[in-house]
Write a protein that holds these residues in place. Structure first.
Motif, short mmCIF file in Angstrom:
data_model
loop_
_atom_site.label_atom_id
_atom_site.label_comp_id
_atom_site.label_asym_id
_atom_site.label_seq_id
_atom_site.Cartn_x
_atom_site.Cartn_y
_atom_site.Cartn_z
N GLY A 82 17.23 20.33 40.02
CA GLY A 82 17.28 21.07 38.76
C GLY A 82 17.69 22.51 38.95
N SER A 83 18.63 22.75 39.88
CA SER A 83 19.12 24.11 40.10
C SER A 83 20.43 24.32 39.36
CB SER A 83 19.29 24.39 41.59
OG SER A 83 20.31 23.59 42.17
N GLY A 84 20.60 25.51 38.81
CA GLY A 84 21.79 25.83 38.04
C GLY A 84 22.92 26.37 38.89
N ARG A 85 24.05 26.51 38.25
CA ARG A 85 25.27 26.92 38.95
C ARG A 85 25.70 28.33 38.55
NH1 ARG A 85 27.71 22.24 41.06
NH2 ARG A 85 26.67 20.32 40.32
N ALA A 86 26.54 28.91 39.39
CA ALA A 86 27.17 30.18 39.03
C ALA A 86 28.11 29.97 37.86
CB ALA A 86 27.94 30.73 40.22
N PRO A 87 28.31 30.97 37.02
CA PRO A 87 29.28 30.82 35.93
C PRO A 87 30.67 30.50 36.48
CG PRO A 87 28.60 33.12 36.17
CD PRO A 87 27.69 32.31 37.03
N ALA A 88 31.47 29.82 35.68
CA ALA A 88 32.78 29.36 36.14
C ALA A 88 33.66 30.52 36.61
CB ALA A 88 33.49 28.59 35.03
N ALA A 89 33.48 31.69 36.02
CA ALA A 89 34.34 32.84 36.35
C ALA A 89 33.79 33.67 37.51
CB ALA A 89 34.51 33.73 35.13
N ALA A 90 32.68 33.26 38.13
CA ALA A 90 32.11 34.03 39.23
C ALA A 90 33.06 34.05 40.43
CB ALA A 90 30.76 33.45 39.64
N SER A 91 33.09 35.18 41.14
CA SER A 91 34.04 35.33 42.24
C SER A 91 33.47 36.25 43.31
CB SER A 91 35.37 35.89 41.72
OG SER A 91 36.18 36.35 42.77
N ALA A 92 33.38 35.77 44.52
CA ALA A 92 32.96 36.62 45.63
C ALA A 92 33.98 37.72 45.86
CB ALA A 92 32.78 35.78 46.90
N ALA A 93 35.27 37.38 45.76
CA ALA A 93 36.32 38.38 45.99
C ALA A 93 36.21 39.53 45.00
CB ALA A 93 37.69 37.71 45.90
N ALA A 94 35.90 39.21 43.74
CA ALA A 94 35.78 40.27 42.73
C ALA A 94 34.64 41.23 43.08
CB ALA A 94 35.56 39.65 41.36
N LEU A 95 33.51 40.69 43.58
CA LEU A 95 32.41 41.57 43.95
C LEU A 95 32.74 42.37 45.21
CD1 LEU A 95 29.22 39.44 43.20
CD2 LEU A 95 30.24 41.27 41.84
N ARG A 96 33.44 41.74 46.15
CA ARG A 96 33.86 42.50 47.34
C ARG A 96 34.81 43.62 46.94
NH1 ARG A 96 34.57 37.27 49.67
NH2 ARG A 96 36.84 37.54 49.53
N ASP A 97 35.72 43.32 46.04
CA ASP A 97 36.68 44.35 45.59
C ASP A 97 35.97 45.49 44.86
OD1 ASP A 97 38.72 42.85 46.65
OD2 ASP A 97 39.39 42.02 44.73
N GLY A 99 33.25 46.69 45.83
CA GLY A 99 32.52 47.45 46.84
C GLY A 99 31.20 46.87 47.27
N HIS A 100 30.93 45.63 46.89
CA HIS A 100 29.65 45.02 47.23
C HIS A 100 29.76 44.20 48.53
CE1 HIS A 100 27.81 46.14 43.44
NE2 HIS A 100 28.85 45.65 42.78
N ASP A 101 28.75 44.34 49.39
CA ASP A 101 28.64 43.51 50.58
C ASP A 101 27.76 42.29 50.33
OD1 ASP A 101 30.19 45.27 52.15
OD2 ASP A 101 28.42 46.53 52.48
#
Length: 524
Positions: A82-97, A99-101
């Protein structure tokens, strides 16, 4: 038998039904459901949802759950994710861009779609007997009328409330401060949510006004969630993983939970004669700590959404455990593995219920960190989990954040099958849980402890380069471990909290509840 000169708890014995969990009101609500003719699944859902009102810093309808259950008249153990998912538009690259580690803990980026409510509705419809209106009634009542804040809850509330922001501060603080023991807490907005779900089912939560409130709040906080992300949320039936130890079988939930870590850890420990060691001595603590480092390093490399990892079979293979066990030096500490980039924390509730027909349920339910993301929906006050912080932002990792993906989860329910009993159990405590499961099994199988004594016993945990040891260990043992090279610390709060029920072959139910929490085991 325990020494009655000393403080402690006796096991709770009954025959008709039992619940063990971390708050007495939830245990009583579950028992009331059983007495009204509900089965163990009805009772577990009723108690779990109520725990979100009794312990809102730990869990709530904005979170996720995992469930193991054995139907009445069957020996087969089923699992539900019963665990949920990240939103479809979620992106690791966007958070890295940006400035997030790492995924920011207290941001909308850390909010995955809540999966627990879909799971509860599914289980109520397919496994339960009474229906959502009866099952949700206790939580609706207490959300409306309020509950007095319990002692351990008050301690955690004060320690965790600094993350609350915006609307959440209005809803979960009293005049701007955390409530103290005995003060009343109510959540009338959540009562309305539960009334609508009781009347109209899961779509009342995942579509319409309630979903619109959640999406609007998250979008205003910078999230990329959509109504489709909520509408498409579905729980998943799966098959447990297992390992054998001393003639018993440990059943765990499959990934994206970390249950396979407990299986690997027990497999490593099977290469050492723990039963010949002092149960609270340095030798056992050292071997467990070293095995924990190895098992958790494997977890961090391989466990993820089951659609994105292919390393589960090698992790459970006996030869893997043998190779890792050979790395442990009984006289010396190995270096700690590199620290995680994904967040690990401790805030979870666990409930286990057994009914007169011997359906057994092991259910764990969480919003991850204390008060989750710290963000609550504007109108209905749904506090969002921050399970997305369990993703890594590192590229080419099985647990990298991506759209429609489930993060690696710390929460795991379990069942232990011995030659004389089946024991649904859980050990709250975030990253500690696999070690807690292995230690509970070892306490029972290596040292012959009853479940309550196995819960009560002192704990230690190798994490983040230190060996946390509760005050139940002697100063001599702590010094012996320092001499082996461990950086020993005494944590501010106790490690984890366990609940269990043994379905004994003689027909007796034996319940155990950890004194580290406010809860209890109740039977009839």
């Amino acid at each position: 038998m325990r020494d009655f000169h000393l403080p402690g708890r006796s096991p709770v014995l009954a025959t008709e039904g039992m619940c063990a969990t971390s708050h007495p009101l939830a245990a009583q609500a579950a028992l009331d459901i059983l007495k009204r003719g509900g089965n163990a699944m009805d009772a577990a859902i009723a108690g779990a949802v109520l725990l979100g009102i009794c312990e809102p810093q730990m869990t709530g309808i904005g979170g996720d759950c995992f469930v193991l259950y054995k139907p009445a008249g069957s020996d087969t153990i089923h699992a539900l994710n019963g665990s949920g998912r990240a939103p479809a538009a979620a992106s690791a690259a966007a958070l890295r861009d940006a400035g997030h580690d790492v995924v920011p803990l207290h941001s909308a980026h850390a909010v995955t779609v809540p999966g627990a409510m879909d799971a509860f509705c599914h289980l109520s419809e397919t496994v339960g007997k009474l229906g959502l209106d009866s099952v949700l009634a206790p939580a609706i009542h207490y959300a409306e009328s309020g509950v007095p804040v319990a002692a351990r809850v008050a301690l955690d509330w004060a320690g965790d409330s600094s993350c609350l922001q915006g609307r959440a501060r209005d809803l979960f603080l009293l005049n701007g401060v955390a409530p103290t023991q005995g003060q009343m807490f109510a959540a009338p907005q959540q009562a309305e949510v539960l009334r609508r779900v009781a009347r109209d089912g899961r779509d009342a939560f995942y579509a319409g006004e309630i979903a619109e409130d959640m999406v609007a709040t998250l979008n205003a906080a910078g999230g990329v969630h959509t109504l489709d992300d909520f509408a498409n949320t579905r729980c998943t039936e799966t098959t447990p993983v297992n390992s054998s130890y001393k003639g018993a079988t440990l059943y765990e939930h499959a990934p994206n939970g970390q249950g396979a870590t407990a299986c690997l850890l027990l497999n490593i420990l099977s290469h050492f004669d723990l039963a010949a060691m002092d149960p609270w001595g340095a030798a056992r603590a050292h071997i467990e700590a070293e095995a924990t480092k190895l098992a958790y390093d494997a977890r961090d490399r391989f466990l993820a959404d089951p659609d994105h990892t292919t390393r589960l079979a090698p992790m459970l293979a006996p030869e893997t455990a043998a190779q890792l066990a050979a790395l442990i030096d009984p006289k010396r500490v190995m270096p700690a593995a590199a620290p995680l980039t994904e967040a690990i924390h401790k805030d979870t509730v666990y409930i286990t219920v057994v009914d007169r027909d011997r359906m057994a349920v092991s259910l764990i339910y969480s919003i991850f960190h204390g008060f989750g993301s710290g963000i609550a929906s504007d109108k209905f006050g749904i506090l969002f989990q921050n399970r997305g912080a369990g993703f890594t932002l590192a590229p080419n990792h099985p647990n990298t954040l991506a759209g429609n993906k489930r993060p690696m989860h710390t929460i795991i329910p379990a069942m232990l099958k011995t030659d004389t009993a089946l024991m649904p159990f859980g050990v709250m405590g975030g990253a500690y849980q696999p070690t807690g499961h292995a230690r509970f099994a070892s306490n029972v199988l290596d040292f012959g402890l009853d479940p309550q004594s196995a819960n009560d016993a002192p704990r230690c945990f190798a994490v983040d380069g230190v060996l946390k040891m509760e005050r139940g260990y002697s100063d001599t043992v702590r010094q012996d471990l320092r001499d082996l090279g461990h950086d020993v610390v005494i944590p501010d709060t106790p490690i984890g909290g366990a609940q269990s029920i043994a379905l004994r072959d003689d027909g007796i139910l034996e319940g155990a509840s950890d004194p580290r929490k406010d809860g209890c085991a109740l039977g009839y």
